[in-house]
Structures are given as structure tokens and as C-alpha cells.
Design an enzyme around this catalytic site. Structure first.
Site, PDB file in Angstrom:
ATOM      1  N   GLU A 106     -24.794  19.599 162.881  1.00  0.00           N
ATOM      2  CA  GLU A 106     -25.588  18.579 162.209  1.00  0.00           C
ATOM      3  C   GLU A 106     -24.692  17.718 161.313  1.00  0.00           C
ATOM      4  OE1 GLU A 106     -28.091  18.371 163.746  1.00  0.00           O
ATOM      5  OE2 GLU A 106     -29.685  19.782 163.288  1.00  0.00           O
ATOM      6  N   ASN A 152     -29.047  11.866 165.747  1.00  0.00           N
ATOM      7  CA  ASN A 152     -28.274  11.861 164.494  1.00  0.00           C
ATOM      8  C   ASN A 152     -26.777  12.034 164.744  1.00  0.00           C
ATOM      9  OD1 ASN A 152     -28.109  14.515 165.227  1.00  0.00           O
ATOM     10  ND2 ASN A 152     -29.095  15.361 163.416  1.00  0.00           N
TER      11      ASN A 152
END
Ligand code: PGA
Length: 264
Positions: free
Chosen positions: A144, A137
Site C-alpha cells: 500500500e 492507488n
């Protein structure tokens, strides 16, 4: 930004080890930023081998790890403490009291703890060379997607994709931590040099977005475009989705001729 494309994982590991070893030899009291995950394992093996043959000395070095799961004992086989000791630190002579890894066992005062980690990095003189992997990702550390590009060390909730990628390491889904302590993107950008390693087709999309995409908090690694000294060392498979592969190879050839120290 230099993009060095190597044939395979082994060559990526060797090239990274050549650069890290050269940097440690040139600056024995170096402050290293270290990463966990499957990607840097080959690098650590190469460095351990160089140490064992007597050609590398970590006795004056300091290290700071990027991140650690929240809630895992240091002895837990999936903790990054365990990973680092098992795969690297127990096999070299970097003094234990100078090997820093965020403590995932803390149970409160998280901001205070994280501010202390930032301060420890500063007091050590800042990170000279930061090793990074990259998540599917696009995360670096556990930053994140949508992490602030100016973030510092903090407690971070893990994304569903990260949980999916790592769940199989744990005996049950409920054992997989939901949070981590991670250096921030701002912390990483403060390091004086960054080496990002990537291998395999599963990383190709993230690598392409990081190098050729817009700078966006949706792809944390794209923030590295703002750093003055980043080298991506990636294999052919991880380079698969880059549109400018030939240009990156040309840049490396020119760098070898005109400014070879940038590749040391
Ligand atoms: P990996 O993890 O090296 O195990 O692929 C990289 C990351 O998630 O940062």
C-alpha cells in the site's frame, strides 16, 4: 522500461500470454511470480488454453504468489488460494507442492513465517518472471502507499482505498480482511523480469504516476522505474493519462527492429 500499448483487455491478455508462454518454453524449470485480481484472469485463460492444446508444459515450473488476505481459510471463495486454484492451478500441470501462496491462516509468528517465504523464493533460485497488476492507488501486491521501497514479505495493513475496491466481493463489510501477507517491493524488485498488466480508465492515473511520476513510496509501482527489465502491457484506456504515448510506441517499433528478444 518498455511500455506496450494494446487496443483492449483481450489484446493485453494475449500479449502477456505470448511472453509468459515463450519464457516457460525457453526455461521449463522457470520460477514464476503470480498475481491475483481481475487483471491477470485473461492471461490465465490464455495460458490454460495453450496447456490444453499441448503447446505448454508447466511440469517443471515453480510459482510464488504475491500475496494473500490474512484470516481467510484457503477454501474461502475470496481467498487468493481459492482464486489461483479455481482460475489457473487446477487447470494446468504445475506440481501442487511447487505452487506457493502465502498462508493467510497463520495466527502468530508473522515475521518468522514471512522470512520463510523469502527463503523459499531464494532457495528456488529467485523469481525469473513476475506478473503484476496495479491498484488504483498504485499498489503492487498489497504494498500500500508509503510501503518501504526496500520492503520484504511481511504482514501489511490494507488501505481504505483497497478495502473500498474489494469490499463488494465480501458478504459484509466486517468480513473484509484488514490485513494481508504480501511480498515486499524489494522482493518484487529482485525478480529478474517484471510484466505489469493494466486495463481500463480506472487505472490510468496510477499507470501514469508509476511510469512518468517521481519514484515515491506514495506510489509503490513507481519503484519499478529502478528495475532493469520491466514491461508494462496496458490497453488504450489504461494508457490514457500518459504524456509520452507516441514515444513509447516508437520505442517498441525500434525494439522490434534492433533487440526483438526484449519483446519475447
Ligand atoms: P485488479 O487488482 O486486477 O482486480 O484491478 C489489481 C490490484 O489491486 O493489484
Amino acid at each position: 522500461m518498455l511500455v506496450v500499448i494494446k487496443k483492449d483487455y483481450q489484446e493485453v491478455s494475449r500479449e502477456a500470454a505470448r511472453i509468459v508462454a515463450g519464457t516457460v518454453r525457453a526455461k521449463p524449470d522457470i520460477v514464476l511470480g503470480l498475481a491475483t485480481g481481475s487483471t491477470p484472469l485473461g492471461l490465465y485463460k490464455e495460458l490454460v488454453a495453450l496447456y490444453q492444446t499441448g503447446s505448454l508444459d508447466f511440469s517443471r515450473a515453480t510459482s510464488f504468489n504475491l500475496d494473500e488476505y490474512l484470516g481467510l481459510a484457503h477454501s474461502h471463495p475470496q481467498s487468493f488460494h481459492h482464486f489461483m486454484h479455481h482460475n489457473f492451478l487446477s487447470q494446468i500441470n504445475l506440481p501442487a507442492d511447487r505452487a506457493h501462496i502465502p498462508d493467510g491462516t497463520i495466527t502468530g509468528k508473522y515475521d518468522e513465517y514471512c522470512a520463510g517465504y523469502e527463503q523459499a523464493i531464494k532457495s528456488a533460485g529467485g523469481i525469473e518472471l513476475q506478473i503484476l497488476g496495479i491498484g488504483r492507488n498504485g499498489h503492487i501486491g498489497f504494498n500500500e502507499p508509503t510501503s518501504s521501497l526496500a520492503s520484504r514479505t511481511r504482514l501489511k495493513a490494507l488501505s481504505r482505498e483497497t478495502a473500498e475496491d474489494n469490499r463488494h466481493f465480501f458478504s459484509s463489510a466486517s468480513e473484509m480482511p484488514q490485513c494481508a501477507i504480501t511480498m515486499g517491493i524489494g522482493t518484487i524488485l529482485d525478480s529478474r523480469r517484471v510484466l505489469l498488466l493494466a486495463s481500463g480508465r480506472s487505472k490510468a492515473a496510477a499507470v501514469a504516476k508509476a511510469i512518468e511520476g517521481p519514484i515515491t513510496s506514495s506510489v509503490s509501482a513507481s519503484a519499478l522505474q529502478m528495475h532493469p527489465d520491466v514491461t508494462f502491457i496496458i490497453d488504450e484506456e489504461a494508457a490514457y493519462s500518459l504524456t509520452q504515448r507516441d514515444y513509447y510506441r516508437h520505442v517498441v517499433e525500434m525494439t522490434k527492429i534492433f533487440t526483438p528478444e526484449r519483446l519475447d
